[in-house]
Motif scaffolding. Structure first.
Motif, PDB file in Angstrom:
ATOM      1  N   UNK A 180      22.139   1.297  83.402  1.00  0.00           N
ATOM      2  CA  UNK A 180      23.286   0.647  82.490  1.00  0.00           C
ATOM      3  C   UNK A 180      24.583   0.717  82.885  1.00  0.00           C
ATOM      4  N   UNK A 181      25.459  -0.201  82.995  1.00  0.00           N
ATOM      5  CA  UNK A 181      26.914  -0.033  82.901  1.00  0.00           C
ATOM      6  C   UNK A 181      27.327  -0.376  81.507  1.00  0.00           C
ATOM      7  N   UNK A 182      28.012   0.771  80.790  1.00  0.00           N
ATOM      8  CA  UNK A 182      28.652   0.707  79.581  1.00  0.00           C
ATOM      9  C   UNK A 182      29.977  -0.077  79.637  1.00  0.00           C
ATOM     10  N   UNK A 183      30.742   0.094  80.391  1.00  0.00           N
ATOM     11  CA  UNK A 183      32.167  -0.458  80.196  1.00  0.00           C
ATOM     12  C   UNK A 183      32.713  -0.922  81.416  1.00  0.00           C
ATOM     13  N   UNK A 184      33.056  -2.275  81.370  1.00  0.00           N
ATOM     14  CA  UNK A 184      34.064  -2.562  82.499  1.00  0.00           C
ATOM     15  C   UNK A 184      35.603  -2.502  82.015  1.00  0.00           C
ATOM     16  N   UNK A 185      36.227  -1.766  83.001  1.00  0.00           N
ATOM     17  CA  UNK A 185      37.847  -1.730  82.768  1.00  0.00           C
ATOM     18  C   UNK A 185      38.310  -2.647  84.157  1.00  0.00           C
ATOM     19  N   UNK A 186      38.894  -3.699  84.017  1.00  0.00           N
ATOM     20  CA  UNK A 186      39.244  -4.660  84.880  1.00  0.00           C
ATOM     21  C   UNK A 186      40.670  -5.034  85.077  1.00  0.00           C
ATOM     22  N   UNK A 187      41.573  -5.113  85.954  1.00  0.00           N
ATOM     23  CA  UNK A 187      42.732  -5.750  86.020  1.00  0.00           C
ATOM     24  C   UNK A 187      42.657  -7.283  85.850  1.00  0.00           C
ATOM     25  N   UNK A 188      43.833  -7.840  85.091  1.00  0.00           N
ATOM     26  CA  UNK A 188      43.522  -9.183  84.777  1.00  0.00           C
ATOM     27  C   UNK A 188      43.730 -10.278  86.035  1.00  0.00           C
ATOM     28  N   UNK A 189      44.801  -9.961  86.926  1.00  0.00           N
ATOM     29  CA  UNK A 189      45.351 -10.864  87.804  1.00  0.00           C
ATOM     30  C   UNK A 189      45.051 -10.010  88.984  1.00  0.00           C
ATOM     31  N   UNK A 190      44.096 -10.500  89.736  1.00  0.00           N
ATOM     32  CA  UNK A 190      43.428 -10.133  91.100  1.00  0.00           C
ATOM     33  C   UNK A 190      43.287 -11.376  92.030  1.00  0.00           C
ATOM     34  N   UNK A 191      43.088 -11.031  93.435  1.00  0.00           N
ATOM     35  CA  UNK A 191      42.934 -11.826  94.215  1.00  0.00           C
ATOM     36  C   UNK A 191      41.757 -12.663  94.268  1.00  0.00           C
ATOM     37  N   UNK A 192      41.462 -13.908  94.480  1.00  0.00           N
ATOM     38  CA  UNK A 192      40.296 -14.625  94.518  1.00  0.00           C
ATOM     39  C   UNK A 192      39.509 -14.916  93.294  1.00  0.00           C
ATOM     40  N   UNK A 193      39.946 -13.971  92.145  1.00  0.00           N
ATOM     41  CA  UNK A 193      39.216 -14.137  90.895  1.00  0.00           C
ATOM     42  C   UNK A 193      39.986 -13.394  89.780  1.00  0.00           C
ATOM     43  N   UNK A 194      40.311 -14.178  88.665  1.00  0.00           N
ATOM     44  CA  UNK A 194      40.710 -13.137  87.604  1.00  0.00           C
ATOM     45  C   UNK A 194      40.020 -12.312  86.845  1.00  0.00           C
TER      46      UNK A 194
END
Length: 641
Positions: free
Chosen positions: A567-581
């Motif tokens: 299980x992965x409990x949390x995704x912390x992601x940047x909003x603006x990135x190459x290829x896919x936001x």
């Protein structure tokens, strides 16, 4: 109404075409002839009001044409248009009855003006002839019904005749005004100017261009007028006087001033918008860099003893980074790109709560007075923005006062009508709360006042950042309000801020982070294309017990999730990135791990990430730059929810 007919007699077709082109927007009927003989026939047939005559032509030249036409009733004005005529030939043409001449090639605008003047002069001459035949009819048609003022002076400048409009314009009785001269009605600063026009234009060629000056009414009011003057001559050519058509242009001048003000407001708005776009564009890079500075300095401080000499050095780095964050925040507020949380605010209460602080801020030598408007309407704004407005304007007023002075803050309800809004850009009629700041300080000169809202413009030298008033401008504009400033050098300044009345009395809830234990054991996936920030997040989370998986781009992140069975409990992601936001990435990962929670982060401004519809109740967001503690608090709260 019949059009005035103009006869053009010229053997050059290109000249005829040029004249027609010059007069195409005028309400005239143009008749043309290529030589004097043909011109004479057309003159007898059409009886034009004006003849434009060439001098050098085959069959019958211009001078011969004038000699022949003298045998007929000469009811038309004549303008000689020549490129090769000698001074003697031109003088002979004047002896044969021409009224004016112009050399080829001619200036379009001077030519059009001359034609207008000649026709106006001819019309007036005809009216005067009718006047001599029928005084009552002439007076009724020309004088009594003419909306513009009409006045005649003798060569000494004394008024000998004028129409009712002129009398009404000046506020005198007819008996009073006929005892005056034009100098009595004209402010002294215009005397030499008008004498020069009479000398160089009226006496030189028989009429003046349209020019502007001022008149003085009987009650002393000075007002602007537009007029054109014409020379009156007797049959022997002696100068008898000057008559003029005068138009009151007070309303036009006021409209021009209002138009200029609107144009200046528009240019200022465009300039602010351009600077705002630039500010928003650089914010992302600055915020990423500040995230690294603040994050790593914070981590370093947790590992160094306070007695270590490096501790204070690193602490200074962190403090400088935080001040940079505040500077960027002000710049983004000016640019209207800072996310805010609006609430229903009672301005009287908000200002009263800060009154003690404001009094301490301005010092004992400056009197502070707060005048509360009764039954004041509420407004909807971010409370911190109200505080920023108050603090910035109070500090500005304080700095403008040398020694003893006074600052007055006042609130009131006001309704802005269409007349007000028509002279102020980007504001609509309606009900507003007016917040006014006045001081009796040094004031602002005319050259400076146009720049006071520009970011980084300051008159305080090294002490000022130049972001105080630009921040206020950004806040007010962001909230659909309007700010106006009135100042006079040496007499103080007043800022008036109009904020729309709020009809919705519902409260806006704000999420308050609950400070629980920041540690955890959950698995967190961090996706960030900035390597130093990715490393910072990984260290902060791992040092507090979390199992961290990292990816430098969305494609790598999806591959890791597909391989990760637990299980992965949390995704912390940047909003603006190459290829896919980040929004698209989160949707793909949710398809693989439906129970995963999402925390977005970005250094871009709210208007950029707002297009991705991230700001709603179901999604979490943290803005760069942030401290590791902020990241941990947000992660813990999401996981605990």
């Amino acid at each position: 109404m019949l059009k005035h007919k103009i006869l053009v007699v010229d053997d050059e077709s290109i000249i005829i075409d040029t004249i027609k082109d010059a007069l195409k927007y005028e309400d005239y009927e143009i008749i043309s002839a290529s030589n004097g003989e043909e011109g004479l026939e057309l003159y007898l047939l059409h009886k034009p009001i004006l003849i434009i005559l060439d001098l050098k032509m085959p069959k019958m030249n211009g001078l011969e044409f004038l000699e022949r036409i003298k045998l007929k009733p000469l009811d038309a004005g004549v303008v000689l248009l020549t490129g090769h005529g000698s001074d003697d030939e031109i003088a002979a043409c004047f002896e044969h009855g021409i009224n004016a001449f112009m050399r080829k090639p001619f200036n379009y605008y001077e030519f059009i003006g001359m034609v207008r003047n000649m026709i106006a002069l001819k019309n007036t001459t005809l009216e005067l002839e009718k006047y001599s035949k029928n005084l009552e009819k002439k007076y009724n048609n020309l004088f009594e019904k003419m909306l513009d003022g009409l006045a005649q002076t003798n060569m000494s400048g004394e008024i000998v005749m004028c129409n009712p409009s002129f009398i009404e314009m000046l506020g005198y009785s007819k008996e009073e005004i006929l005892k005056l001269g034009y100098k009595d009605l004209t402010p002294e600063r215009w005397h030499s100017f008008e004498l020069e026009i009479v000398k160089t234009q009226v006496l030189a060629r028989g009429y003046s261009e349209i020019y502007e000056k001022e008149y003085i009414k009987k009650d002393g009011t000075v007002f602007p007028v537009e007029l054109r003057s014409y020379l009156i001559q007797d049959k022997e050519g002696r100068h008898e006087g000057i008559w003029a058509i005068i138009r009151d242009i007070t309303h036009r001048k006021r409209a021009e001033a209002e138009h200029k003000k609107l144009e200046e407001q528009y240019l200022q708005s465009q300039k602010m918008e351009a600077i705002g776009r630039l500010s928003g564009g650089i914010a992302h890079d600055f915020n990423n860099l500040l995230s690294i500075i603040l994050g790593y300095s914070h981590l370093a401080l947790t590992k160094i003893d306070r007695l270590n000499p490096l501790y204070q050095d690193i602490h200074e780095i962190k403090s400088a980074g935080q001040r940079s964050v505040d500077l960027i925040s002000q710049l983004l507020t000016f640019a209207r790109k800072q996310k805010n949380v609006p609430q229903i605010i009672h301005l009287n209460q908000r200002i009263s709560n800060t009154e003690k602080m404001l009094r301490r801020l301005i010092g004992e030598d400056i009197e502070f007075k707060f005048i509360q408007g009764s039954e004041l309407w509420t407004v909807k704004m971010d409370p911190s923005q109200i505080d920023q407005i108050i603090a910035n304007l109070i500090v500005n007023s304080r700095d403008a006062i040398e020694g003893v002075g006074k600052i007055v803050v006042e609130t009131s309800n006001t309704v802005l009508d269409q007349n007000f809004c028509s002279t102020h850009l980007n504001i609509t009629p309606g009900e507003y709360v007016l917040l006014s700041f006045s001081d009796n300080g040094s004031g602002i000169d005319n050259l400076t006042i146009d720049k006071i809202f520009d970011p980084f413009f300051t008159t305080k030298g090294e002490k000022g950042t130049g972001l105080g008033l630009s921040t206020v401008y950004g806040i007010v504009t962001q909230n659909q309000g309007f700010i106006d400033v009135f100042s006079e050098k040496g007499k103080g300044t007043t800022f008036k801020i109009y904020i729309p009345k709020c009809e919705n009395l519902s409260k806006v809830s704000s999420n308050i982070l609950i400070d629980k234990s920041l540690k955890g054991t959950e698995t967190i996936l961090v996706v960030e294309d900035e390597e130093l920030i990715l490393t910072l997040c990984k260290r902060a989370l791992e040092e507090n017990g979390y199992n961290v998986i990292t990816a430098g781009n969305p494609v790598e992140a999806i591959a890791l999730v597909e391989k990760h069975q637990e299980k992965i409990h949390l995704l912390i992601t940047d909003v603006i990135m190459p290829d896919m936001n980040g929004k698209e990435l989160s949707e793909q990962i949710k398809a693989l791990k439906p129970d995963i929670r999402i925390l977005f982060m970005s250094g871009y401004t709210a208007d950029v990430i707002g297009n991705l519809n991230l700001f709603n109740d179901e999604l979490w967001f943290i803005h760069k730059p942030f401290f590791p503690e902020d990241l941990l608090k947000n992660a813990r709260k999401i996981l605990d929810n």
